[in-house]
Design a protein around this motif. Structure first.
Motif, PDB file in Angstrom:
ATOM      1  N   GLY A 380      91.230  23.769  58.687  1.00  0.00           N
ATOM      2  CA  GLY A 380      90.906  24.191  57.327  1.00  0.00           C
ATOM      3  C   GLY A 380      89.599  24.954  57.273  1.00  0.00           C
ATOM      4  O   GLY A 380      89.222  25.651  58.223  1.00  0.00           O
ATOM      5  N   LYS A 381      88.885  24.791  56.177  1.00  0.00           N
ATOM      6  CA  LYS A 381      87.644  25.530  55.939  1.00  0.00           C
ATOM      7  C   LYS A 381      86.454  24.635  56.247  1.00  0.00           C
ATOM      8  O   LYS A 381      86.262  23.604  55.601  1.00  0.00           O
ATOM      9  N   PHE A 382      85.640  25.059  57.230  1.00  0.00           N
ATOM     10  CA  PHE A 382      84.428  24.328  57.594  1.00  0.00           C
ATOM     11  C   PHE A 382      83.218  25.080  57.032  1.00  0.00           C
ATOM     12  O   PHE A 382      83.176  26.311  57.054  1.00  0.00           O
ATOM     13  N   VAL A 383      82.234  24.373  56.563  1.00  0.00           N
ATOM     14  CA  VAL A 383      81.000  24.974  56.035  1.00  0.00           C
ATOM     15  C   VAL A 383      79.847  24.460  56.865  1.00  0.00           C
ATOM     16  O   VAL A 383      79.461  23.289  56.761  1.00  0.00           O
ATOM     17  N   ASN A 384      79.288  25.340  57.708  1.00  0.00           N
ATOM     18  CA  ASN A 384      78.160  24.970  58.560  1.00  0.00           C
ATOM     19  C   ASN A 384      76.866  25.635  58.128  1.00  0.00           C
ATOM     20  O   ASN A 384      75.776  25.153  58.419  1.00  0.00           O
ATOM     21  N   ASP A 385      76.988  26.786  57.430  1.00  0.00           N
ATOM     22  CA  ASP A 385      75.818  27.546  57.008  1.00  0.00           C
ATOM     23  C   ASP A 385      75.117  26.814  55.856  1.00  0.00           C
ATOM     24  O   ASP A 385      75.737  26.437  54.868  1.00  0.00           O
ATOM     25  N   LYS A 386      73.798  26.609  55.983  1.00  0.00           N
ATOM     26  CA  LYS A 386      73.034  25.912  54.945  1.00  0.00           C
ATOM     27  C   LYS A 386      73.074  26.665  53.620  1.00  0.00           C
ATOM     28  O   LYS A 386      72.988  26.059  52.552  1.00  0.00           O
ATOM     29  N   SER A 387      73.167  28.007  53.679  1.00  0.00           N
ATOM     30  CA  SER A 387      73.198  28.803  52.452  1.00  0.00           C
ATOM     31  C   SER A 387      74.490  28.591  51.678  1.00  0.00           C
ATOM     32  O   SER A 387      74.597  28.965  50.515  1.00  0.00           O
ATOM     33  N   ARG A 388      75.508  27.978  52.324  1.00  0.00           N
ATOM     34  CA  ARG A 388      76.796  27.750  51.669  1.00  0.00           C
ATOM     35  C   ARG A 388      77.066  26.248  51.512  1.00  0.00           C
ATOM     36  O   ARG A 388      78.199  25.812  51.472  1.00  0.00           O
ATOM     37  N   GLU A 432      89.208  31.674  54.767  1.00  0.00           N
ATOM     38  CA  GLU A 432      89.167  31.656  56.221  1.00  0.00           C
ATOM     39  C   GLU A 432      89.272  30.219  56.726  1.00  0.00           C
ATOM     40  O   GLU A 432      88.601  29.327  56.220  1.00  0.00           O
ATOM     41  N   LYS A 433      90.093  30.032  57.734  1.00  0.00           N
ATOM     42  CA  LYS A 433      90.336  28.688  58.264  1.00  0.00           C
ATOM     43  C   LYS A 433      90.062  28.656  59.769  1.00  0.00           C
ATOM     44  O   LYS A 433      90.120  29.692  60.433  1.00  0.00           O
ATOM     45  N   SER A 434      89.775  27.455  60.249  1.00  0.00           N
ATOM     46  CA  SER A 434      89.520  27.253  61.675  1.00  0.00           C
ATOM     47  C   SER A 434      90.162  25.946  62.114  1.00  0.00           C
ATOM     48  O   SER A 434      90.491  25.089  61.293  1.00  0.00           O
ATOM     49  N   LEU A 435      90.317  25.804  63.413  1.00  0.00           N
ATOM     50  CA  LEU A 435      90.835  24.579  64.016  1.00  0.00           C
ATOM     51  C   LEU A 435      89.751  24.017  64.939  1.00  0.00           C
ATOM     52  O   LEU A 435      89.285  24.701  65.856  1.00  0.00           O
ATOM     53  N   LYS A 436      89.333  22.773  64.674  1.00  0.00           N
ATOM     54  CA  LYS A 436      88.307  22.122  65.485  1.00  0.00           C
ATOM     55  C   LYS A 436      88.944  20.942  66.223  1.00  0.00           C
ATOM     56  O   LYS A 436      89.568  20.080  65.591  1.00  0.00           O
ATOM     57  N   VAL A 437      88.782  20.916  67.540  1.00  0.00           N
ATOM     58  CA  VAL A 437      89.454  19.910  68.359  1.00  0.00           C
ATOM     59  C   VAL A 437      88.439  19.211  69.260  1.00  0.00           C
ATOM     60  O   VAL A 437      87.650  19.863  69.951  1.00  0.00           O
ATOM     61  N   GLY A 443      88.857  11.975  81.593  1.00  0.00           N
ATOM     62  CA  GLY A 443      87.795  11.069  81.193  1.00  0.00           C
ATOM     63  C   GLY A 443      86.549  11.750  80.666  1.00  0.00           C
ATOM     64  O   GLY A 443      85.549  11.083  80.376  1.00  0.00           O
ATOM     65  N   VAL A 444      86.566  13.066  80.521  1.00  0.00           N
ATOM     66  CA  VAL A 444      85.393  13.825  80.063  1.00  0.00           C
ATOM     67  C   VAL A 444      85.686  14.404  78.687  1.00  0.00           C
ATOM     68  O   VAL A 444      86.784  14.931  78.437  1.00  0.00           O
ATOM     69  N   LEU A 445      84.697  14.323  77.795  1.00  0.00           N
ATOM     70  CA  LEU A 445      84.855  14.858  76.450  1.00  0.00           C
ATOM     71  C   LEU A 445      84.757  16.382  76.438  1.00  0.00           C
ATOM     72  O   LEU A 445      83.906  16.972  77.133  1.00  0.00           O
ATOM     73  N   HIS A 446      85.612  17.004  75.649  1.00  0.00           N
ATOM     74  CA  HIS A 446      85.593  18.456  75.450  1.00  0.00           C
ATOM     75  C   HIS A 446      85.682  18.740  73.946  1.00  0.00           C
ATOM     76  O   HIS A 446      86.225  17.927  73.189  1.00  0.00           O
ATOM     77  N   GLN A 447      85.179  19.898  73.558  1.00  0.00           N
ATOM     78  CA  GLN A 447      85.265  20.286  72.140  1.00  0.00           C
ATOM     79  C   GLN A 447      85.397  21.798  72.019  1.00  0.00           C
ATOM     80  O   GLN A 447      84.772  22.541  72.778  1.00  0.00           O
ATOM     81  N   VAL A 448      86.213  22.239  71.060  1.00  0.00           N
ATOM     82  CA  VAL A 448      86.415  23.681  70.849  1.00  0.00           C
ATOM     83  C   VAL A 448      86.730  23.932  69.386  1.00  0.00           C
ATOM     84  O   VAL A 448      87.294  23.067  68.696  1.00  0.00           O
ATOM     85  N   MET A 449      86.326  25.102  68.913  1.00  0.00           N
ATOM     86  CA  MET A 449      86.679  25.543  67.559  1.00  0.00           C
ATOM     87  C   MET A 449      87.251  26.950  67.660  1.00  0.00           C
ATOM     88  O   MET A 449      86.642  27.827  68.271  1.00  0.00           O
ATOM     89  N   ALA A 450      88.413  27.156  67.068  1.00  0.00           N
ATOM     90  CA  ALA A 450      89.092  28.454  67.122  1.00  0.00           C
ATOM     91  C   ALA A 450      89.447  28.892  65.703  1.00  0.00           C
ATOM     92  O   ALA A 450      89.732  28.057  64.835  1.00  0.00           O
ATOM     93  N   SER A 451      89.441  30.198  65.481  1.00  0.00           N
ATOM     94  CA  SER A 451      89.828  30.727  64.177  1.00  0.00           C
ATOM     95  C   SER A 451      91.332  30.578  63.968  1.00  0.00           C
ATOM     96  O   SER A 451      92.080  30.292  64.911  1.00  0.00           O
ATOM     97  N   ASP A 452      91.778  30.804  62.745  1.00  0.00           N
ATOM     98  CA  ASP A 452      93.159  30.488  62.372  1.00  0.00           C
ATOM     99  C   ASP A 452      94.183  31.215  63.243  1.00  0.00           C
ATOM    100  O   ASP A 452      95.149  30.613  63.708  1.00  0.00           O
ATOM    101  N   LYS A 453      93.986  32.503  63.472  1.00  0.00           N
ATOM    102  CA  LYS A 453      94.981  33.285  64.209  1.00  0.00           C
ATOM    103  C   LYS A 453      94.578  33.554  65.661  1.00  0.00           C
ATOM    104  O   LYS A 453      95.135  34.428  66.308  1.00  0.00           O
ATOM    105  N   GLU A 454      93.612  32.815  66.136  1.00  0.00           N
ATOM    106  CA  GLU A 454      93.152  32.983  67.517  1.00  0.00           C
ATOM    107  C   GLU A 454      94.005  32.146  68.469  1.00  0.00           C
ATOM    108  O   GLU A 454      94.321  30.990  68.187  1.00  0.00           O
ATOM    109  N   ALA A 455      94.380  32.740  69.590  1.00  0.00           N
ATOM    110  CA  ALA A 455      95.130  31.990  70.601  1.00  0.00           C
ATOM    111  C   ALA A 455      94.244  30.899  71.198  1.00  0.00           C
ATOM    112  O   ALA A 455      93.034  31.084  71.352  1.00  0.00           O
TER     113      ALA A 455
END
Length: 469
Positions: A380-388, A432-437, A443-455
């Motif tokens: 969905g829509k993530f808001v990280n910018d302090k101005s928003r 605008e939407k993103s996918l955060k995983v 056994g190791v942690l991973h994290q990624v964020m991709a835009s809506d239409k990004e492979a």
């Protein structure tokens, strides 16, 4: 259990088809009629810098500078396709300067004679000048070379004034054109110019020898590769009439509007500020004459003034207006799709419930081989910018649907909107939407964020979270 991607309903397909059809008809009408218009308002502001002494001024309000509109010009044209090869063009104009004005109307008929050329006959009449007749011809001589010829006859009280203009152009390379122009009759001259246009710049150099004006000019424009299509430009022109230096910039301020300003400093013209607004196919032009002399104060205010006004207007008026318009459109879109979104949400929740057993087996299999485990996934829509920070976060939990798509410790998503995946739906239509995983692999942690239409392809070493230290 096999999970298939949710297909669009017939109502959704019909709605999309009708929307595309309406947009296509609007574009077709715009292209067929091709309306164009120009409004120019000349402003005399020389009293700001070239004032008489107060002893010579009488009457109330003499302490305030006088700013006057000394000329105005309005023109409009429209095309009407008659057949596949014939087009009628109707145009008219009105002009006034220092209390004297006039108008004219022109009618032209253009015929495409072949794939290599066309011809155009024009008739015009006005109250300042008599009737005029013109004939214009265009012809491709080679794939890289073309020629245009324009013959004109102007009838007036002084007699018949013929004119002839011929332009020969050639592609010198992929981005460069060369032009040779010969004009006889009204203001006879010979002109040669070279124009180079690339993705990041536009360069022109020209030389003219003629009566009454002969000159040489050079201009350069740099195109910034930003969303606002910002451009800065400068030019120098020198000849028998004197010398003119111009510099300016233009920027896109909305979807259909481009605003530009140019400062002109020359001898004997003085200092002028030219403001231009292009709104779709309409042009609004405001030349402001500041002084007949080369005064540093006039150059300074002509340069700094528009910048201060623009940034103030952009921050206080343009950005809030565009934001309000966008919110209004989104709200309208949400209202029109509220029922549909609710149905998709229910379908997604039902799909997630059906996936539970399959996901349990997949997690057991992945844990046994220390494979890919989706710990958390949000869409969905993530808001990280302090101005928003006042904007509302709109996300849904898609941990189960993503885990269900894992096969052999791999998850592969193609370049398409993720709202159509099983167990997904659009939580914020039009935004605008993103996918955060957050996932675990070996056994190791991973994290990624991709835009809506990004492979997206996981796992990847670059997604690994560094926990050292």
């Amino acid at each position: 259990m096999k999970i298939v991607e949710r297909r669009r309903t017939p109502a959704e397909i019909r709605e999309e088809f009708e929307r595309l059809q309406r947009e296509r008809e609007e574009r077709r009408l715009q292209q067929r009629t091709n309306p164009k218009g120009t409004i120019s308002i000349g402003i005399d502001a020389t009293d700001l810098f070239d004032r008489y002494d107060e002893d010579y001024e009488d009457g109330p309000g003499r302490g305030f500078p006088r700013i006057e509109i000394n000329k105005m010009h309005i023109s409009q044209s429209i095309e009407a396709p008659l057949t596949a090869t014939d087009t009628a063009i109707l145009s008219g104009s009105l002009s006034t300067q220092n209390g004297n004005g006039g108008g004219s109307i022109n009618f032209a008929l253009r015929r495409v004679t072949s794939a290599k050329g066309w011809g155009e006959f024009e008739f015009g009449a006005g109250d300042l000048q008599g009737p005029s007749f013109g004939l214009k011809l265009f012809r491709n001589l080679t794939p890289r070379c073309f020629i245009t010829t324009n013959c004109a006859l102007q009838f007036s009280s002084r007699g018949i004034r013929p004119g002839l203009t011929t332009v020969l152009a050639r592609n010198l390379d992929k981005n460069t054109m060369g032009y040779l122009q010969w004009r006889w009759g009204i203001q006879s001259a010979m002109n040669t110019s070279i124009v180079r246009d690339t993705k990041t710049s536009h360069f022109t150099v020209a030389f003219q020898l003629g009566i009454p004006h002969s000159f040489a000019s050079i201009s350069y424009q740099y195109k910034f590769q930003d969303d606002d299509q910002t451009r800065v430009k400068g030019s120098v022109k020198a000849g028998f009439f004197g010398m003119v230096v111009e510099y300016g910039a233009e920027r896109k301020i909305s979807r259909h509007s481009v605003l530009g300003a140019t400062v002109s400093v020359g001898v004997p013209q003085g200092v002028s500020l030219k403001i231009k607004l292009n709104r779709a196919s309409q042009t609004y032009f405001f030349p402001i004459h500041l002084t007949d002399q080369l005064l540093p104060s006039a150059v300074f205010y002509a340069t700094v003034g528009p910048l201060v006004v623009y940034f103030a207007m952009h921050r206080l008026v343009i950005k809030p207006y565009l934001r309000a318009q966008k919110e209004k459109e989104l709200e309208k879109q949400r209202e029109s799709t509220a029922t549909d979104i609710l149905q998709k949400k229910q379908e997604a929740e039902s799909a997630v419930r059906l996936m539970q057993e399959s996901v349990r087996r997949i997690i057991e299999a992945e844990e046994s081989r220390m494979g890919l485990i989706i710990l958390n996934a949000w869409y969905g829509k993530f808001v990280n910018d302090k101005s928003r920070k006042n904007e509302k976060v709109k996300v849904i939990d898609v941990t189960v649907p993503l885990q269900c798509l894992v096969k052999d410790s791999k998850l592969i998503l193609t370049e398409a909107s993720k709202a159509g995946l099983p167990g997904f739906y659009d939580p914020c239509v039009g935004e605008e939407k993103s996918l955060k995983v957050l996932y675990q692999f070996r056994g190791v942690l991973h994290q990624v964020m991709a835009s809506d239409k990004e492979a997206l392809r996981i796992p990847k070493q670059s997604h690994r979270i560094d926990t050292d230290g």
